[in-house]
Write an enzyme that holds these catalytic residues in place. Structure first.
Site, PDB file in Angstrom:
ATOM      1  N   ASN A  10       0.867  -1.174   0.000  1.00 32.12           N
ATOM      2  CA  ASN A  10       0.000   0.000   0.000  1.00 32.12           C
ATOM      3  C   ASN A  10       0.907   1.228   0.000  1.00 32.12           C
ATOM      4  OD1 ASN A  10      -1.782   2.072   0.532  1.00 32.12           O
ATOM      5  ND2 ASN A  10      -2.211   1.440   2.646  1.00 32.12           N
ATOM      6  N   LYS A  12       0.150   4.271  -0.329  1.00 29.90           N
ATOM      7  CA  LYS A  12      -0.449   5.504   0.220  1.00 29.90           C
ATOM      8  C   LYS A  12      -0.188   6.666  -0.751  1.00 29.90           C
ATOM      9  CE  LYS A  12      -0.045   3.423   4.692  1.00 29.90           C
ATOM     10  NZ  LYS A  12       0.051   3.533   6.132  1.00 29.90           N
ATOM     11  N   HIS A  96      -9.457   1.459   4.792  1.00 30.70           N
ATOM     12  CA  HIS A  96      -8.170   1.610   5.494  1.00 30.70           C
ATOM     13  C   HIS A  96      -8.360   2.593   6.663  1.00 30.70           C
ATOM     14  CE1 HIS A  96      -4.060   2.798   6.357  1.00 30.70           C
ATOM     15  NE2 HIS A  96      -3.694   1.648   5.813  1.00 30.70           N
ATOM     16  N   GLU A  98      -6.685   4.987   7.691  1.00 30.56           N
ATOM     17  CA  GLU A  98      -6.450   6.399   7.366  1.00 30.56           C
ATOM     18  C   GLU A  98      -7.671   7.009   6.689  1.00 30.56           C
ATOM     19  OE1 GLU A  98      -2.720   5.756   5.374  1.00 30.56           O
ATOM     20  OE2 GLU A  98      -1.847   5.233   7.319  1.00 30.56           O
ATOM     21  N   GLU A 168      -5.371  -4.625  10.711  1.00 29.42           N
ATOM     22  CA  GLU A 168      -4.356  -3.578  10.863  1.00 29.42           C
ATOM     23  C   GLU A 168      -4.602  -2.818  12.162  1.00 29.42           C
ATOM     24  OE1 GLU A 168      -2.354  -2.564   6.878  1.00 29.42           O
ATOM     25  OE2 GLU A 168      -4.000  -1.177   7.196  1.00 29.42           O
ATOM     26  N   GLY A 174       2.667   2.474  10.658  1.00 28.31           N
ATOM     27  CA  GLY A 174       3.631   3.555  10.481  1.00 28.31           C
ATOM     28  C   GLY A 174       4.370   3.939  11.758  1.00 28.31           C
ATOM     29  N   SER A 214       3.479  -1.951  10.243  1.00 27.97           N
ATOM     30  CA  SER A 214       4.938  -2.036  10.432  1.00 27.97           C
ATOM     31  C   SER A 214       5.515  -3.400  10.081  1.00 27.97           C
ATOM     32  CB  SER A 214       5.323  -1.624  11.858  1.00 27.97           C
ATOM     33  OG  SER A 214       4.968  -0.268  12.098  1.00 27.97           O
TER      34      SER A 214
HETATM   35  P1  PGA Z   1       2.932   0.457   7.545  1.00 27.02           P
HETATM   36  O1  PGA Z   1       1.449   0.662   6.940  1.00 27.02           O
HETATM   37  O2  PGA Z   1       3.440  -0.845   6.986  1.00 27.02           O
HETATM   38  O3  PGA Z   1       3.709   1.644   7.070  1.00 27.02           O
HETATM   39  O4  PGA Z   1       2.781   0.397   9.026  1.00 27.02           O
HETATM   40  C1  PGA Z   1       0.562  -0.401   6.771  1.00 27.02           C
HETATM   41  C2  PGA Z   1      -0.747   0.081   6.209  1.00 27.02           C
HETATM   42  O5  PGA Z   1      -1.205   1.158   6.602  1.00 27.02           O
HETATM   43  O6  PGA Z   1      -1.356  -0.579   5.338  1.00 27.02           O
END
Ligand code: PGA
Length: 250
Positions: A10, A12, A96, A98, A168, A174, A214
């Protein structure tokens, strides 16, 4: 029950179309012989066409990070499932955290998008997960059950065949704070049980549930060795072709 793992990057809001093409050029040779898992790249809308073109004929598939549930209409800034399918996109991330956090995505819009994605033959990756306060208040199971049951509402097992769920935990995204394999496994079992309630036992045992938050080359193996973890949704570590290839080949 053997489930083919699905490892999705992903991106983003990172990479221009040119940078996306450069990534693919570097990445494809690194995973060219990799058949064990399903590999998906999810660039921003503007790079979807470039990535579909650059991955054509390869073992790498392409997903969008979001979509609208309507076919077309006055929805400024949105993209419909038909538009995605028309350009060769095969997967779509839905709900997601976010999008839930910054763009008012709700369990209800996730449900509408899921239904429409399935109708269009897209493979939906529905994201669920608790925030830190919910985990600390012992609400993780309730949150996962609510997010799943509402996302799946009114959808039949037959229709949902392509469904993928991504667990998640928001506190792990992140932040560098990965869930331990045991914490993730426990959550995945809750999600699988909730899928069983909505779609039946057979469906639930075939359902692929990714872990996200992560994921890095050095923790991918311990996570994906858990019996109920069927792949990874990778943010930051998917931006670099070497890193992402290492995760794919964990
Ligand atoms: P990350 O993000 O691997 O940077 O923690 C995962 C995600 O939001 O899909």
């Amino acid at each position: 029950m053997s489930r083919k793992k699905i490892i999705a990057g992903n991106w983003k809001m990172y990479k221009t179309p040119q940078q996306a093409r450069e990534f693919v050029t570097a990445f494809l040779p690194l995973v060219a012989d990799h058949k064990r898992d399903e590999i998906v790249l999810c660039p921003p809308f503007i790079s979807l066409i470039a990535v579909v073109g650059a991955t054509k004929g390869s073992n790498v598939m392409v997903g969008a990070q979001n979509m609208h549930w309507e076919k077309e209409g006055a929805f400024t800034g949105e993209c419909s499932p038909e538009m995605l399918v028309a350009e060769g996109v095969t997967h779509v991330i839905i709900g997601h955290s976010e999008r839930r956090q910054y763009f008012n995505e709700t369990d209800d819009t996730v449900n509408r998008k899921l239904e429409v994605a399935l109708e269009h033959g897209l493979t939906p990756i529905v994201c669920v997960g608790e925030v830190l306060e919910e985990r600390e208040a012992n609400l993780t199971e309730d949150v996962l059950r609510r997010q799943c049951s509402r996302a799946f509402r009114g959808i039949s097992a037959k229709k949902a065949a392509k469904l993928v769920v991504a667990y998640e935990p928001v506190w792990a995204i992140g932040t560098g704070k990965t869930a331990t394999p045991e914490i993730a496994e426990e959550a995945h079992m809750v999600i699988r049980h909730e899928a069983e309630k909505s779609f039946g036992k057979e469906f639930a045992s075939a359902l692929r549930i990714q872990y996200g938050g992560s994921v890095k080359p050095d923790n991918a193996k311990s996570l994906m060795s858990q019996p109920d973890i069927d792949g990874a949704l990778v943010g930051g570590a998917s931006l670099d072709p070497q890193n992402f290839a290492k995760i794919v080949k964990y």
